[in-house]
Design a protein around this motif. Structure first.
Motif, mmCIF file in Angstrom:
data_model
loop_
_atom_site.group_PDB
_atom_site.id
_atom_site.type_symbol
_atom_site.label_atom_id
_atom_site.label_comp_id
_atom_site.label_asym_id
_atom_site.label_seq_id
_atom_site.Cartn_x
_atom_site.Cartn_y
_atom_site.Cartn_z
ATOM 1 N N HIS A 24 0.825 -1.214 0.000
ATOM 2 C CA HIS A 24 0.000 0.000 0.000
ATOM 3 C C HIS A 24 0.856 1.260 0.000
ATOM 4 O O HIS A 24 0.530 2.247 -0.664
ATOM 5 N N ALA A 25 1.962 1.233 0.747
ATOM 6 C CA ALA A 25 2.864 2.377 0.743
ATOM 7 C C ALA A 25 3.455 2.570 -0.650
ATOM 8 O O ALA A 25 3.597 3.707 -1.131
ATOM 9 N N PHE A 26 3.790 1.477 -1.299
ATOM 10 C CA PHE A 26 4.330 1.555 -2.653
ATOM 11 C C PHE A 26 3.314 2.168 -3.613
ATOM 12 O O PHE A 26 3.656 3.039 -4.430
ATOM 13 N N MET A 27 2.062 1.743 -3.523
ATOM 14 C CA MET A 27 1.057 2.276 -4.439
ATOM 15 C C MET A 27 0.807 3.759 -4.190
ATOM 16 O O MET A 27 0.498 4.504 -5.136
ATOM 17 N N GLU A 87 7.386 0.897 9.837
ATOM 18 C CA GLU A 87 7.428 1.967 8.849
ATOM 19 C C GLU A 87 6.080 2.658 8.811
ATOM 20 O O GLU A 87 5.090 2.159 9.356
ATOM 21 N N HIS A 88 6.035 3.822 8.185
ATOM 22 C CA HIS A 88 4.770 4.516 8.016
ATOM 23 C C HIS A 88 3.878 3.755 7.028
ATOM 24 O O HIS A 88 4.374 3.249 6.015
ATOM 25 N N LEU A 89 2.614 3.682 7.328
ATOM 26 C CA LEU A 89 1.631 3.157 6.382
ATOM 27 C C LEU A 89 0.712 4.306 5.998
ATOM 28 O O LEU A 89 0.037 4.887 6.850
ATOM 29 N N ARG A 90 0.703 4.649 4.729
ATOM 30 C CA ARG A 90 -0.104 5.760 4.229
ATOM 31 C C ARG A 90 -1.124 5.221 3.240
ATOM 32 O O ARG A 90 -0.799 4.370 2.411
ATOM 33 N N PHE A 91 -2.342 5.730 3.311
ATOM 34 C CA PHE A 91 -3.343 5.391 2.307
ATOM 35 C C PHE A 91 -4.297 6.565 2.150
ATOM 36 O O PHE A 91 -4.499 7.356 3.081
#
Length: 356
Positions: A91-94, A237-241
């Motif tokens: 999800h972080a990559f996307m 790590e941070h998880l961003r969405f």
């Protein structure tokens, strides 16, 4: 360079993990990758530069808690890859990909995915994804073209997922347009199931308390120990969405476990869509410093209720440090009567058999 089977055996000998026949069964797939990535490979010219021909990747899937992330991380830590390697949550990559595409479009680039993929592939030969899943039409329409370009650029992809490729984006809008991507995965990645009957994540917290009160130094020490057990002591790590154009950030995430304080999730203007998106991405939520709430914090109490409802419906595990027991967190003000249902759900979610 150490064989992958030997690295796995060393972790067992050190007492870091217990032996699992299903895990042992997938070790040859990682060893094949390790050997092929380390060996000199024929070069081909793409995007104006020479890169090794792509080594076939690995798609490792299985139920939650079976050790997929642990095995991938063990592989990533030990593999030597001429050309660079990276490990990132899917999800972080996307989110990075979406940002890159938006920037390319602002520059007037027609095929905005191509420069993003080329930037990723530059100086990179191995890309490891944790918890690959496709939850919306936007990602579904991007990943096929993106992965195709990455493979053309010589990047080998390793991914973990809770679903086989054929179940990705299942029942999604316009799924027929997504089917070529499934075929691409099955062609360019070795698909292996980790079919262990044992949920190691649940075993690690079985019989241990998951509600700590008061939220003091002792509670934090207990939660630190649970984080270590659930994530193999990962830094996180941070998880961003993104949800409806709004970014939600969880400051610490690893192996399906997110750790966050109450104010980050409940003192900000978040709503049901944000919490549903969180429940899709997180298997265990550690929520710290939940306060007692009165009439002055009725909005926070309502968001907390909505958050717990989302996690309850998704059957996610919750670990909490709080100022008091569930029944005494919110007893006065509008919505206090309805909060009793939330307290009841929190009690149920503390059961040893609760979880995804």
């Amino acid at each position: 360079m150490e064989r992958f089977q030997d690295a796995y055996a060393a972790r067992i000998e050190a007492g870091a993990i217990e032996p699992d026949p299903a895990q042992r069964a997938v070790l040859p797939a990682f060893e094949r990758l390790r050997t092929e990535l380390a060996a000199p490979a024929p070069r081909r010219w793409l995007f104006g530069r020479g890169k090794p021909a792509t080594v076939r990747g690995l798609y490792l899937w299985g139920d939650v808690g079976r050790g997929k992330s642990m095995l991938m991380d063990l592989f990533f830590a030990g593999v030597e890859v001429p050309g660079g390697k990276r490990r990132v949550h899917f999800h972080a990559f996307m989110q990075e990909v979406h940002s890159g595409i938006n920037a390319a479009r602002k520059r007037g680039v027609d095929d905005a995915i191509a420069p993003v993929a080329d930037d990723i592939a530059r100086d990179l030969r191995l890309l490891c994804f944790d918890e690959m899943q496709i939850g919306d039409i936007t990602d579904a329409m991007i990943v096929g073209r993106l992965f195709e370009r990455l493979f053309e650029g010589g990047v080998t992809v390793v991914a973990t997922s809770n679903r086989p490729p054929g179940d990705l984006y299942k029942d999604g809008l316009n799924r027929n347009l997504f089917l070529p991507f499934i075929a691409l995965i099955e062609d360019r990645m070795q698909v292996v199931e980790l079919a262990s009957p044992r949920d190691w994540r649940q075993d690690r917290i079985a019989g241990r308390p998951v509600w700590f009160t008061p939220a003091d130094a002792a509670a934090r020490a207990e939660i630190d120990a649970l984080w270590t057990a659930l994530t193999d002591d990962a830094q996180g790590e941070h998880l961003r969405f993104a949800v409806s154009g709004r970014e939600v950030v969880l400051p610490r995430y690893a192996a399906g476990v997110a750790r966050v304080d109450f104010d980050t999730l409940c003192a900000r203007p978040l709503g049901p869509a944000d919490y549903l998106a969180l429940a899709e991405r997180v298997r265990v939520l550690i929520l710290e410093d939940v306060p007692r709430m009165g009439p002055d914090r009725a909005n926070e109490a309502k968001r907390f209720t909505t958050l717990i409802d989302a996690l309850y419906e998704a059957r996610r595990r919750v670990i909490v440090s709080a100022a008091d027991t569930p029944e005494r967190l919110f007893t006065m003000g509008a919505g206090a009567f309805e909060f009793a249902r939330t307290a009841s759900r929190l009690r149920e979610m503390q059961g040893a058999d609760w979880g995804a």
